[in-house]
Motif scaffolding. Sequence first.
Motif, mmCIF file in Angstrom:
data_model
loop_
_atom_site.group_PDB
_atom_site.id
_atom_site.type_symbol
_atom_site.label_atom_id
_atom_site.label_comp_id
_atom_site.label_asym_id
_atom_site.label_seq_id
_atom_site.Cartn_x
_atom_site.Cartn_y
_atom_site.Cartn_z
ATOM 1 N N GLU A 62 -20.803 -19.592 1.612
ATOM 2 C CA GLU A 62 -20.526 -18.229 1.164
ATOM 3 C C GLU A 62 -20.182 -18.181 -0.317
ATOM 4 O OE1 GLU A 62 -17.564 -16.616 3.750
ATOM 5 O OE2 GLU A 62 -18.961 -16.442 5.430
ATOM 6 N N TYR A 90 -24.574 -17.137 1.048
ATOM 7 C CA TYR A 90 -24.621 -16.078 2.053
ATOM 8 C C TYR A 90 -23.853 -14.878 1.511
ATOM 9 C CZ TYR A 90 -26.321 -19.364 5.583
ATOM 10 O OH TYR A 90 -27.070 -20.263 6.274
ATOM 11 N N ASP A 91 -24.449 -13.676 1.603
ATOM 12 C CA ASP A 91 -23.750 -12.480 1.136
ATOM 13 C C ASP A 91 -22.780 -11.991 2.208
ATOM 14 O OD1 ASP A 91 -25.291 -11.169 3.036
ATOM 15 O OD2 ASP A 91 -26.523 -10.102 1.584
ATOM 16 N N SER A 92 -22.144 -10.852 1.975
ATOM 17 C CA SER A 92 -21.129 -10.345 2.899
ATOM 18 C C SER A 92 -21.711 -9.973 4.262
ATOM 19 C CB SER A 92 -20.423 -9.131 2.283
ATOM 20 O OG SER A 92 -21.377 -8.122 1.996
ATOM 21 N N GLY A 94 -23.950 -11.859 5.747
ATOM 22 C CA GLY A 94 -24.397 -13.108 6.352
ATOM 23 C C GLY A 94 -25.856 -13.432 6.069
#
Length: 169
Positions: A62, A90-92, A94
């Motif tokens: 993340e 990975y963005d917020s 996922g």
Amino acid sequence: MSNKKNNQVSRRQFLNYTLTGVGGFMGAALIAPMVGFAVDPLLKGEKSGDFVYVLDVDEITETPQKVSFQVDQTDGWYESKVEKNAFVFYDSNGDILALSPVCTHLGCTVDWATEKEDEFFCPCHDGRYNAEGENIAGTPPTEPLHEYTFKVEEGKLYLSPETHARGGA
């Protein structure tokens, strides 16, 4: 008596025809390489953006990590390998996000979390981007960091050599 001069070419005409022919031939000899140089790259088959292996999907976290990869680049007839970089994480939501480290303000290189925590920072003109790579209002960049197109095959992440702009503020 009949005059036979009608079928003969005078010296002046002969020189005129000869010099015109030689001049035309020399002009064509000078222009042909220039036309070939300009047209040849257009006639060559355009390579589609081949994806390049970057890292395994299980190595993605993340926290943005900077990865380097090499792509083949052709400039006219000169072929070379060019090193490119991307921040992969990975963005917020996922989802995998692969961002270009090139600042959209003036093209400097951004770093992750150097001045502020959880932000991309451009040291050239204090440009800042949030953790998703979106430009922060009131800072020089006018658009988010560009992103790479990617694909995942057999647990491996592949990036396209080219970036594209994203929507955002």
